[in-house]
Design a protein around this motif. Sequence first.
Motif, mmCIF file in Angstrom:
data_model
loop_
_atom_site.group_PDB
_atom_site.id
_atom_site.type_symbol
_atom_site.label_atom_id
_atom_site.label_comp_id
_atom_site.label_asym_id
_atom_site.label_seq_id
_atom_site.Cartn_x
_atom_site.Cartn_y
_atom_site.Cartn_z
ATOM 1 N N UNK A 29 45.398 34.542 42.390
ATOM 2 C CA UNK A 29 45.945 35.832 42.815
ATOM 3 C C UNK A 29 45.468 36.917 41.837
ATOM 4 N N UNK A 30 45.056 38.026 42.403
ATOM 5 C CA UNK A 30 44.644 39.183 41.592
ATOM 6 C C UNK A 30 45.464 40.402 42.002
ATOM 7 N N UNK A 31 45.700 41.269 41.040
ATOM 8 C CA UNK A 31 46.387 42.532 41.280
ATOM 9 C C UNK A 31 45.508 43.627 40.693
ATOM 10 N N UNK A 32 45.073 44.546 41.536
ATOM 11 C CA UNK A 32 44.182 45.628 41.113
ATOM 12 C C UNK A 32 42.950 45.077 40.398
ATOM 13 N N UNK A 33 42.347 44.090 41.026
ATOM 14 C CA UNK A 33 41.113 43.450 40.547
ATOM 15 C C UNK A 33 41.264 42.720 39.217
ATOM 16 N N UNK A 34 42.482 42.365 38.847
ATOM 17 C CA UNK A 34 42.703 41.614 37.617
ATOM 18 C C UNK A 34 43.490 40.336 37.916
ATOM 19 N N UNK A 35 43.157 39.252 37.243
ATOM 20 C CA UNK A 35 43.961 38.032 37.412
ATOM 21 C C UNK A 35 45.333 38.239 36.785
ATOM 22 N N UNK A 36 46.276 37.450 37.217
ATOM 23 C CA UNK A 36 47.613 37.523 36.644
ATOM 24 C C UNK A 36 47.622 36.879 35.264
ATOM 25 N N UNK A 37 48.403 37.431 34.372
ATOM 26 C CA UNK A 37 48.588 36.883 33.029
ATOM 27 C C UNK A 37 49.820 35.976 33.090
ATOM 28 N N UNK A 38 49.592 34.668 33.278
ATOM 29 C CA UNK A 38 50.664 33.712 33.552
ATOM 30 C C UNK A 38 51.168 33.047 32.269
ATOM 31 N N UNK A 39 52.491 32.983 32.143
ATOM 32 C CA UNK A 39 53.132 32.351 30.993
ATOM 33 C C UNK A 39 54.178 31.371 31.500
ATOM 34 N N UNK A 40 54.359 30.271 30.772
ATOM 35 C CA UNK A 40 55.275 29.216 31.182
ATOM 36 C C UNK A 40 56.271 28.918 30.075
ATOM 37 N N UNK A 41 57.557 28.809 30.438
ATOM 38 C CA UNK A 41 58.581 28.326 29.512
ATOM 39 C C UNK A 41 59.482 27.360 30.268
ATOM 40 N N UNK A 42 60.253 26.567 29.516
ATOM 41 C CA UNK A 42 60.995 25.477 30.152
ATOM 42 C C UNK A 42 62.509 25.617 30.135
ATOM 43 N N UNK A 43 63.042 26.764 29.703
ATOM 44 C CA UNK A 43 64.503 26.900 29.678
ATOM 45 C C UNK A 43 64.915 28.364 29.828
ATOM 46 N N UNK A 44 66.177 28.537 30.189
ATOM 47 C CA UNK A 44 66.721 29.885 30.289
ATOM 48 C C UNK A 44 66.687 30.604 28.957
#
Length: 139
Positions: A29-44
């Motif tokens: 997925x891209x937004x305004x010709x840029x890929x998303x900067x995805x981050x992952x965490x495992x808890x609230x």
Amino acid sequence: MTTEHPPKILIVDDQEDIRLITRMSLRRIHWKNQPLDLHLVSSGSESVAFIKNHPDTQVMIMDIMMEHDRAGFDAINAIHALHPHIQLIVQSAQAGLLSEQEVIRNYPIINYLTKSAESSQRIGNMVLLALKNYERLKA
């Protein structure tokens, strides 16, 4: 070349496979010709700490039931207080303590998605709509 930063998306789930599937669903997925900067965490609690350190996060995809039954709800309320414009999407395997409609009515979320094969296909469109809404709110 744009000078805008890629939109920052936080994926929060205590199940590693769900975090990875969600990231894979969003990686093209891209937004305004840029890929998303995805981050992952495992808890609230990790999600609240992440938002404190990254207040430019635009969208968060949050599981509800993690460390305890209310972990996601508690995190949603804390994050909304810190960053009222963030677009919050709930992704849950079960309604848990409240029905889907109660969650939508009582928490500052923009969408509720039940975890399924279909949800991994729909999540990209939800994130695009969330980014569009974020920009509208910030304008």
